[in-house]
Design a protein around this motif. Sequence first.
Motif, PDB file in Angstrom:
ATOM      1  N   GLU A  93      41.019  48.673  37.774  1.00 46.40           N
ATOM      2  CA  GLU A  93      41.829  48.957  36.583  1.00 46.40           C
ATOM      3  C   GLU A  93      43.212  48.311  36.693  1.00 46.40           C
ATOM      4  O   GLU A  93      43.692  47.679  35.753  1.00 46.40           O
TER       5      GLU A  93
ATOM      6  N   TYR B 273      36.544  58.509  35.009  1.00 54.50           N
ATOM      7  CA  TYR B 273      35.764  58.995  36.149  1.00 54.50           C
ATOM      8  C   TYR B 273      36.141  60.438  36.476  1.00 54.50           C
ATOM      9  O   TYR B 273      35.273  61.285  36.725  1.00 54.50           O
ATOM     10  N   ASP B 274      37.428  60.722  36.423  1.00 54.33           N
ATOM     11  CA  ASP B 274      37.879  62.096  36.708  1.00 54.33           C
ATOM     12  C   ASP B 274      37.306  63.061  35.674  1.00 54.33           C
ATOM     13  O   ASP B 274      36.890  64.167  36.007  1.00 54.33           O
TER      14      ASP B 274
ATOM     15  N   TYR C 204      27.780  44.447  32.183  1.00 55.91           N
ATOM     16  CA  TYR C 204      28.320  45.194  33.323  1.00 55.91           C
ATOM     17  C   TYR C 204      29.791  45.479  33.070  1.00 55.91           C
ATOM     18  O   TYR C 204      30.650  44.624  33.287  1.00 55.91           O
TER      19      TYR C 204
ATOM     20  N   THR D 264      25.822  55.337  37.574  1.00 58.96           N
ATOM     21  CA  THR D 264      25.953  55.959  38.894  1.00 58.96           C
ATOM     22  C   THR D 264      25.788  57.475  38.822  1.00 58.96           C
ATOM     23  O   THR D 264      25.189  58.088  39.702  1.00 58.96           O
TER      24      THR D 264
ATOM     25  N   LEU E  49      29.839  49.161  43.647  1.00 60.02           N
ATOM     26  CA  LEU E  49      28.443  49.602  43.624  1.00 60.02           C
ATOM     27  C   LEU E  49      28.009  50.108  44.997  1.00 60.02           C
ATOM     28  O   LEU E  49      27.277  51.093  45.097  1.00 60.02           O
TER      29      LEU E  49
ATOM     30  N   ASP F   1      40.037  51.007  29.012  1.00 59.41           N
ATOM     31  CA  ASP F   1      40.132  50.501  30.386  1.00 59.41           C
ATOM     32  C   ASP F   1      40.713  51.524  31.364  1.00 59.41           C
ATOM     33  O   ASP F   1      41.091  51.168  32.483  1.00 59.41           O
ATOM     34  N   CYS F   2      40.786  52.776  30.932  1.00 60.35           N
ATOM     35  CA  CYS F   2      41.309  53.817  31.835  1.00 60.35           C
ATOM     36  C   CYS F   2      40.154  54.359  32.668  1.00 60.35           C
ATOM     37  O   CYS F   2      39.644  55.457  32.447  1.00 60.35           O
ATOM     38  N   PHE F   3      39.752  53.566  33.643  1.00 62.70           N
ATOM     39  CA  PHE F   3      38.526  53.871  34.381  1.00 62.70           C
ATOM     40  C   PHE F   3      38.667  55.122  35.249  1.00 62.70           C
ATOM     41  O   PHE F   3      37.745  55.930  35.328  1.00 62.70           O
ATOM     42  N   VAL F   4      39.814  55.251  35.908  1.00 64.51           N
ATOM     43  CA  VAL F   4      39.989  56.377  36.832  1.00 64.51           C
ATOM     44  C   VAL F   4      40.019  57.690  36.059  1.00 64.51           C
ATOM     45  O   VAL F   4      39.365  58.669  36.427  1.00 64.51           O
TER      46      VAL F   4
ATOM     47  N   ASN G  67      21.134  47.779  32.755  1.00 60.75           N
ATOM     48  CA  ASN G  67      21.826  47.009  33.785  1.00 60.75           C
ATOM     49  C   ASN G  67      23.132  47.633  34.277  1.00 60.75           C
ATOM     50  O   ASN G  67      23.999  46.936  34.802  1.00 60.75           O
ATOM     51  N   ASN G  68      23.264  48.943  34.124  1.00 61.67           N
ATOM     52  CA  ASN G  68      24.518  49.619  34.490  1.00 61.67           C
ATOM     53  C   ASN G  68      24.965  49.312  35.915  1.00 61.67           C
ATOM     54  O   ASN G  68      26.156  49.209  36.191  1.00 61.67           O
ATOM     55  N   MET G  69      24.012  49.200  36.832  1.00 61.27           N
ATOM     56  CA  MET G  69      24.359  48.948  38.232  1.00 61.27           C
ATOM     57  C   MET G  69      23.901  47.559  38.668  1.00 61.27           C
ATOM     58  O   MET G  69      23.693  47.322  39.864  1.00 61.27           O
ATOM     59  N   GLN G  70      23.778  46.640  37.709  1.00 56.86           N
ATOM     60  CA  GLN G  70      23.324  45.269  38.003  1.00 56.86           C
ATOM     61  C   GLN G  70      21.957  45.266  38.676  1.00 56.86           C
ATOM     62  O   GLN G  70      21.669  44.373  39.476  1.00 56.86           O
TER      63      GLN G  70
ATOM     64  N   MET H 142      28.932  51.360  34.360  1.00 55.62           N
ATOM     65  CA  MET H 142      28.577  51.496  35.774  1.00 55.62           C
ATOM     66  C   MET H 142      28.752  52.949  36.199  1.00 55.62           C
ATOM     67  O   MET H 142      27.874  53.531  36.862  1.00 55.62           O
ATOM     68  N   ILE H 143      29.851  53.555  35.764  1.00 54.28           N
ATOM     69  CA  ILE H 143      30.105  54.953  36.143  1.00 54.28           C
ATOM     70  C   ILE H 143      29.019  55.872  35.582  1.00 54.28           C
ATOM     71  O   ILE H 143      28.470  56.709  36.303  1.00 54.28           O
TER      72      ILE H 143
ATOM     73  N   LEU I  14      40.949  43.521  36.299  1.00 52.68           N
ATOM     74  CA  LEU I  14      40.712  43.154  34.896  1.00 52.68           C
ATOM     75  C   LEU I  14      41.618  41.998  34.495  1.00 52.68           C
ATOM     76  O   LEU I  14      41.174  41.029  33.874  1.00 52.68           O
TER      77      LEU I  14
ATOM     78  N   ILE J  52      32.759  48.632  33.546  1.00 47.55           N
ATOM     79  CA  ILE J  52      32.910  49.720  34.523  1.00 47.55           C
ATOM     80  C   ILE J  52      32.516  51.116  33.982  1.00 47.55           C
ATOM     81  O   ILE J  52      31.815  51.852  34.675  1.00 47.55           O
TER      82      ILE J  52
END
Lengths: 316, 316
Positions: free
Chosen positions: B257, A304-305, A271, A280, B237, A298-301, A199-202, A276-277, B261, A273
């Motif tokens: 972020e 992602y980087d 779900y 994706t 998404l 919770d350091c999503f950015v 369910n990563n992307m719902q 989800m990343i 949250l 983040i």
Amino acid sequence: MRDQCKILDCTIRDGGLVNNWDFSVEFVRDLYNGLNEAGVEYMEIGYKNSPKLLKGADSGPWRFLDENFLKEVIPEKKRTKLSALVDIGRVDENDILPREQSMLDLIRVACYIKDVDKALELVRQFHEKGYETSLNIMALSHVLEHDLVEAFAEIAQSPVDIVYIVDSYGSMDYKDIEHLADKFGQMLPGKQLGVHTHNNMQLAFSNTLAAKNKGVVYLDSSVYGMGRAAGNCPTELLVSHLKNPNYRLRPVLDIIEKHMLAMRQKWEWGYIIPYMISGTLNEHPRVAMALRDSERKDCFVEFYDTLTSPEPAGVK
Amino acid sequence: MRDQCKILDCTIRDGGLVNNWDFSVEFVRDLYNGLNEAGVEYMEIGYKNSPKLLKGADSGPWRFLDENFLKEVIPEKKRTKLSALVDIGRVDENDILPREQSMLDLIRVACYIKDVDKALELVRQFHEKGYETSLNIMALSHVLEHDLVEAFAEIAQSPVDIVYIVDSYGSMDYKDIEHLADKFGQMLPGKQLGVHTHNNMQLAFSNTLAAKNKGVVYLDSSVYGMGRAAGNCPTELLVSHLKNPNYRLRPVLDIIEKHMLAMRQKWEWGYIIPYMISGTLNEHPRVAMALRDSERKDCFVEFYDTLTSPEPAGVK
């Protein structure tokens, strides 16, 4: 028109990847009875891997299922059948009793595409012992089509009953599922098909519906979606949405109310983040799971980087 | 092939239904800048209803948008356009400036099927003032097809630019959306279509993709899915999945972020079982929202029994 599909609830097996199979006997009993009342056809009660072949002494008993233990847990089997999953190289075939002496009805063999031959050898043995069998080819989103076509030739000639489409990374949408269901259906005309989604992307429920609409019969799910990382297609959505007079939502709501809300407080899935990343990006969720276990969860950015940087890096 | 659609983020407008529009100016500015960087084409910054016509003195300013206030919030408009929603009978047309004096580009008129004529009268006035316009027919899952066909005749002759398919109760699956998109497309050949989904059954994203694949252009979403009850299709998404070189995921991750949250800790929305139940039963979520505000918020089975009982009852 009545839906001609069967639900296989894998809360204990896939959910065990979340909590190291730390489910009480009471919960597993309640789950079995609830699923039976809800009309769910199969419950996957764990892995039937061998503790001799795999580290995991601290895991709960649902990782290394034992027949005598199973008989204590479920003294009286009802309509819902039981299944177990085994992994290539982690199962000792000699542990598997003939079906008439076993609590299990269905043994599912999970493998990556390169091990299909090994998986089919296991399937043959389980088939001879009288079990229903399935082959679950994992990580299909990383498989080249010509490798899949080669595998289909072998699979078509094997005694396996069910062949699964597995979206291990939760990276597919309904167009992908429809494409695979068509291809599997054409190449494996004598086999029944199954689907296992994440369910990563719902999209787990929607992808499961898309597979069902393409004639896929075996639909994996888990109660409240409990499964590794982003989890699976929620059982409660299947029993409420599919057209089959046997399915009942109420017993599944009861399980969620009694057990799953507290479990979701203790353990994490769904779900989230970083999952989800990874979905994706069509990647295994293991790096995202490590992140969620760290202080930088919770350091999503930053995450992602890291995953999209051209330079090699792990989770900090 | 590049997706020919436009994203309309309605975090402030639909999310305001969750927190009584209690968004800080700082957050709304960050959201605008983030959405602009992410390539999102429209941001719905609130309702343009009149405080004279609607109770709500305690609501945040995003419920009764004021042009002078908007200029302070967003001193410099970038590529992302601004929209506002109005409701029949709650908007004072005299509050609406000519577009060249306004911060807004698009005014959307929401109505139930019985008020389409009133809505189109508003649309005409906004169109004459220079705005892009949309008509959002709510609760389509409760509309009989012959009423819809009657409305289409009126809509086709109006100057409205965009007509929305709105799944107010989150009760539709992708087959329903495909059916409606085909019907709207056939009956309204000169109009662009939009879609607004709710996530009661975890189908908001999938339904939005299904609409897009049927040629629907305007796709509503909100960051982290923030919207009434089960919320909407998540913006993150859409920007990660759609094929358009302008879309970027990273700025949306940054908003989640930094802001979402903590907001999700304070306010509740998303896949929550009473909303799943109301979606499954094709009902307005108001009874489920009342339940979530009560001490019996997690009494799912009792709630289900109440809603499915033949006897009249409210939430206890």
